[in-house]
Enzyme design. Structure first.
Site, PDB file in Angstrom:
ATOM      1  N   ALA A 151       0.835  -1.210   0.000  1.00  0.00           N
ATOM      2  CA  ALA A 151       0.000   0.000   0.000  1.00  0.00           C
ATOM      3  C   ALA A 151       0.864   1.253   0.000  1.00  0.00           C
ATOM      4  O   ALA A 151       0.572   2.228  -0.716  1.00  0.00           O
ATOM      5  CB  ALA A 151      -0.930  -0.004   1.207  1.00  0.00           C
ATOM      6  N   TYR A 152       1.939   1.225   0.788  1.00  0.00           N
ATOM      7  CA  TYR A 152       2.827   2.385   0.887  1.00  0.00           C
ATOM      8  C   TYR A 152       3.542   2.638  -0.443  1.00  0.00           C
ATOM      9  O   TYR A 152       3.572   3.775  -0.940  1.00  0.00           O
ATOM     10  CB  TYR A 152       3.837   2.150   2.008  1.00  0.00           C
ATOM     11  CG  TYR A 152       4.837   3.259   2.205  1.00  0.00           C
ATOM     12  CD1 TYR A 152       4.442   4.499   2.708  1.00  0.00           C
ATOM     13  CD2 TYR A 152       6.184   3.067   1.912  1.00  0.00           C
ATOM     14  CE1 TYR A 152       5.362   5.511   2.912  1.00  0.00           C
ATOM     15  CE2 TYR A 152       7.106   4.073   2.115  1.00  0.00           C
ATOM     16  CZ  TYR A 152       6.694   5.294   2.610  1.00  0.00           C
ATOM     17  OH  TYR A 152       7.608   6.293   2.809  1.00  0.00           O
ATOM     18  N   ALA A 153       4.101   1.570  -1.020  1.00  0.00           N
ATOM     19  CA  ALA A 153       4.825   1.724  -2.283  1.00  0.00           C
ATOM     20  C   ALA A 153       3.884   2.187  -3.392  1.00  0.00           C
ATOM     21  O   ALA A 153       4.254   3.007  -4.240  1.00  0.00           O
ATOM     22  CB  ALA A 153       5.508   0.416  -2.670  1.00  0.00           C
TER      23      ALA A 153
END
Length: 242
Positions: A151-153
């Protein structure tokens, strides 16, 4: 830009944001220390910027809220007369495998990291004066593809796209737009919950044999702001880890 640069640093109560704000203070710049939470930490950063030689104020805002970000930029205008530099470090990083992540957490990451960057960049595009710079924050995880960071990437991949397109949309304005993509950096957020062995292993991945320090990232930000011929780029600042 003249000698008196006005900079807004979002997320300036955090490790990297604080290092950037203090570095600007040491250069004699005026700094708007943005924070989302942690008013006490933001006040400490204001004092540190002033001790380093700059003027500073702290302003709270939700980076994903257009009205609050507009008010943040208005405060910079009222207090210091304009905006020359925007460094957008604010972001969140909840981790979980894609199969297991709660969709509410996914939505929160996209709201803060993607919508937040869009809202801040939109205000910056309307406000930054000629000779200025906008610096967004991506991550080296977009290259490292580490499990748990999906999700962060994904949010930071969106940040990179926004950065590269905005650089081209500001043709003729003499404003550069770039992104910094740090690797593992020794901030409280990064170190929290990691064993000494895990930290040592991560540090060993870099050819330079150590973690990055917030000051290393601040060096890159200052260099991008000073350069007038680096534009529309994602600069990986990770000691060669990727």
């Amino acid at each position: 830009m003249g000698n008196k640069t006005v900079a807004i640093v979002t997320g300036a109560s955090g490790g990297i944001g604080r290092a950037v704000a203090e570095r600007f203070g040491s250069l004699g710049h005026d700094v708007v220390v943005h924070y989302g939470g942690g008013a006490e930490r933001a006040a400490e950063v204001v004092e540190a910027v002033r001790a380093a030689g700059g003027r500073a104020i702290a302003v709270r805002a939700d980076v994903a809220d257009g009205a609050e970000v507009a008010a943040l930029f208005a405060r910079a205008q009222e207090e210091f007369g304009g905006v020359d530099v925007v460094v957008h470090t604010a972001g969140i990083m909840p981790l979980a495998p894609i199969a297991e992540m709660d969709l509410a957490d996914f939505d929160r990451v996209q709201r803060v990291n993607v919508r937040g960057t869009f809202v801040v960049d939109q205000a910056a595009a309307r406000s930054v004066r000629a000779g200025g710079a906008i610096v967004n924050f991506s991550t080296s995880v977009t290259r490292l593809q580490q499990p748990g960071y999906g999700a962060y990437a994904a949010s930071k991949g969106a940040v990179e796209s926004l950065t590269l397109i905005l650089a081209r949309e500001l043709r003729g304005r003499d404003v550069t737009v770039n992104a910094v993509a740090p690797g593992p950096t020794a901030t409280p957020l990064f170190l929290e919950g990691k064993t000494p062995q895990a930290i040592e292993h991560i540090a060993s991945l870099a050819p330079l044999g150590r973690l990055g320090e917030p000051a290393d990232i601040a060096d890159a930000v200052v260099g991008l702001v000073a350069s007038r011929w680096i534009n529309g780029q994602v600069v990986y600042v990770n000691g060669g880890i990727a």
